[in-house]
Design an enzyme around this catalytic site. Sequence first.
Site, mmCIF file in Angstrom:
data_model
loop_
_atom_site.group_PDB
_atom_site.id
_atom_site.type_symbol
_atom_site.label_atom_id
_atom_site.label_comp_id
_atom_site.label_asym_id
_atom_site.label_seq_id
_atom_site.Cartn_x
_atom_site.Cartn_y
_atom_site.Cartn_z
ATOM 1 N N SER A 191 0.852 -1.182 0.000
ATOM 2 C CA SER A 191 0.000 0.000 0.000
ATOM 3 C C SER A 191 0.893 1.240 0.000
ATOM 4 O O SER A 191 2.118 1.125 0.109
ATOM 5 C CB SER A 191 -0.894 0.012 1.245
ATOM 6 O OG SER A 191 -0.096 0.289 2.377
ATOM 7 N N LYS A 192 0.256 2.395 -0.098
ATOM 8 C CA LYS A 192 0.987 3.671 -0.168
ATOM 9 C C LYS A 192 1.968 3.834 0.996
ATOM 10 O O LYS A 192 2.997 4.477 0.874
ATOM 11 C CB LYS A 192 -0.007 4.834 -0.137
ATOM 12 C CG LYS A 192 -0.694 5.016 -1.468
ATOM 13 C CD LYS A 192 -0.985 6.490 -1.739
ATOM 14 C CE LYS A 192 -1.505 6.715 -3.135
ATOM 15 N NZ LYS A 192 -2.941 6.394 -3.247
ATOM 16 N N ARG A 193 1.579 3.234 2.103
ATOM 17 C CA ARG A 193 2.404 3.280 3.298
ATOM 18 C C ARG A 193 3.819 2.751 3.015
ATOM 19 O O ARG A 193 4.786 3.124 3.659
ATOM 20 C CB ARG A 193 1.675 2.368 4.280
ATOM 21 C CG ARG A 193 1.999 2.308 5.660
ATOM 22 C CD ARG A 193 0.784 1.728 6.431
ATOM 23 N NE ARG A 193 0.420 0.368 6.004
ATOM 24 C CZ ARG A 193 1.122 -0.707 6.300
ATOM 25 N NH1 ARG A 193 2.222 -0.609 6.998
ATOM 26 N NH2 ARG A 193 0.720 -1.888 5.894
ATOM 27 N N HIS A 194 3.952 1.832 2.054
ATOM 28 C CA HIS A 194 5.257 1.247 1.733
ATOM 29 C C HIS A 194 6.040 2.086 0.731
ATOM 30 O O HIS A 194 7.141 1.719 0.349
ATOM 31 C CB HIS A 194 5.068 -0.163 1.157
ATOM 32 C CG HIS A 194 4.452 -1.131 2.119
ATOM 33 N ND1 HIS A 194 3.184 -1.637 1.957
ATOM 34 C CD2 HIS A 194 4.933 -1.669 3.262
ATOM 35 C CE1 HIS A 194 2.916 -2.457 2.957
ATOM 36 N NE2 HIS A 194 3.945 -2.488 3.760
ATOM 37 N N GLY A 195 5.453 3.198 0.258
ATOM 38 C CA GLY A 195 6.132 4.017 -0.756
ATOM 39 C C GLY A 195 5.245 4.118 -1.990
ATOM 40 O O GLY A 195 4.049 3.849 -1.914
#
Length: 488
Positions: free
Chosen positions: A255-259
């Site tokens: 997800s966006k949390r990972h980049g």
Amino acid sequence: MSESRLRFAPSPTGNLHIGTLRTALFNWIYAKAIGATLVLRIEDTDLARSQAEFETNIVQGLDWLGLTMDEGPFQGGELGPYRQTERNQLGFYKAHADRLLQLGHAYHCFCTEADLDQERAAAESDKRPYVYSGRCKALTSSDVQEKMAAQIPFTVKFSIPTGPAVRVKDVIRGDIDFDRSLIGDFVLVKSDQTPSYNFAVVVDDGMMGITDVVRGEDHISNTPKQILLFEALGYMVPKFAHLPMILGPDKSKLSKRHGATGVTEYQAQGFLADALFNYLVLLGWSSADGKELMTRDEIISRFTLERVSKSGAVFDVTKLRWMNGQYIRRQTPDELLNHVMPYLSDRVRLALDALGSDRFRSAIYSIRDNLDVLTDCNSFLEVYAMEPTSFIAQVQAYGFGETDRTVISSFRAHIVGVTDWTVASIEAAISTVVTETGLGKGKVFKPIRIATSGQPSGPHLAELIWILGQSVVVQRMAEVVGLLDQKI
Ligand code: GLU
């Protein structure tokens, strides 16, 4: 229709992301591997979330990666239209819903959200899994007419036929059985008269003669519902293959949390389409011979769905960057020039322009070993745009000793009289210094590089020296020797 037909069916509810692109890629590769037709279908029935600009972004991403489609909204085809909103306008879903109603496979449901909430709460307090009771199935046709006349909103629901467990025969995961009593009658047509996802997919896959469905694992729980619908509508049930999830480094869903997850972001960061293509195919698939760097043809000739893994695949940006670097090093000078051009800063571009077109191209090629992503190009090309004063300041920052002075002055002596100023003659001069001084290559290359550019690492050394030109380099060597003479 005996040919194999595959489809990629994105919902334009967001920009193209890595996971969706990987699904498109596997469909494309598999279609090429088995000689199938690949259909692009835009699943835009969710009017509140679908946007034309997301469709554009998805299509541009597919184009960038070279994932050509055989039929679709832009390609055309005999079984279109290829957007669900257009298919809805033509009444395709309504006709299928009417057929299911006539056959007794569907019924009108007038339950309100509050009714359903009540059923749900009761199931919860009895600690049993919630499935819709199906009470509207018992309505007579005059009950239904009455409620419709009173304009009570309704949905059309699928009546799950009784029978044994529904078996999903997944090419990747093997057989998975679903207890049909736990599926529950589900919505085919929503109260706004648009089709539900499960219904539209089956109508379209059926009408479009889709033989193989390759999609993400997140759709597995929809598959038994879809199989029952294919059967009720008398359509052939396609083969299914559910691709493993893409995970972040912490093993949770990417997800966006990972980049960055948007494909446009990878393009902007300077990843090459071929490298991303190669990297993505390894997310959940591996070649039997263990080869990792492969051309598209090599991938297609090795690809089978049986070799797709069941377990989630970790998206590793470091490996993607490494692979991108490998692809950059394999470019011809002209290919690299074309790829780097859009990423050049104005300042670097102006400096390179002053070198003339041959050296411009050579300068770009000289940094091929330095780059992992194209956006890095400006920092490595900076040596061609450097002010002489900053060069001297940088040289002074290095603690050159007597040996370095010998190397630099010997190299100067060897290049000052060169009459054919070529990369080969510069390489020969460096080799002569190595032989004459008896020093290791590193001990020779490093001072020459620093005296040339002020940097301890950078472009291919002989190419850098050739591009800067004989008089500039001879003068820099002389200046550095002069500086060292004052110091030593
Ligand atoms: N439109 C669905 C999605 O974007 C895919 C449907 C399918 O492949 O069956 O998730």
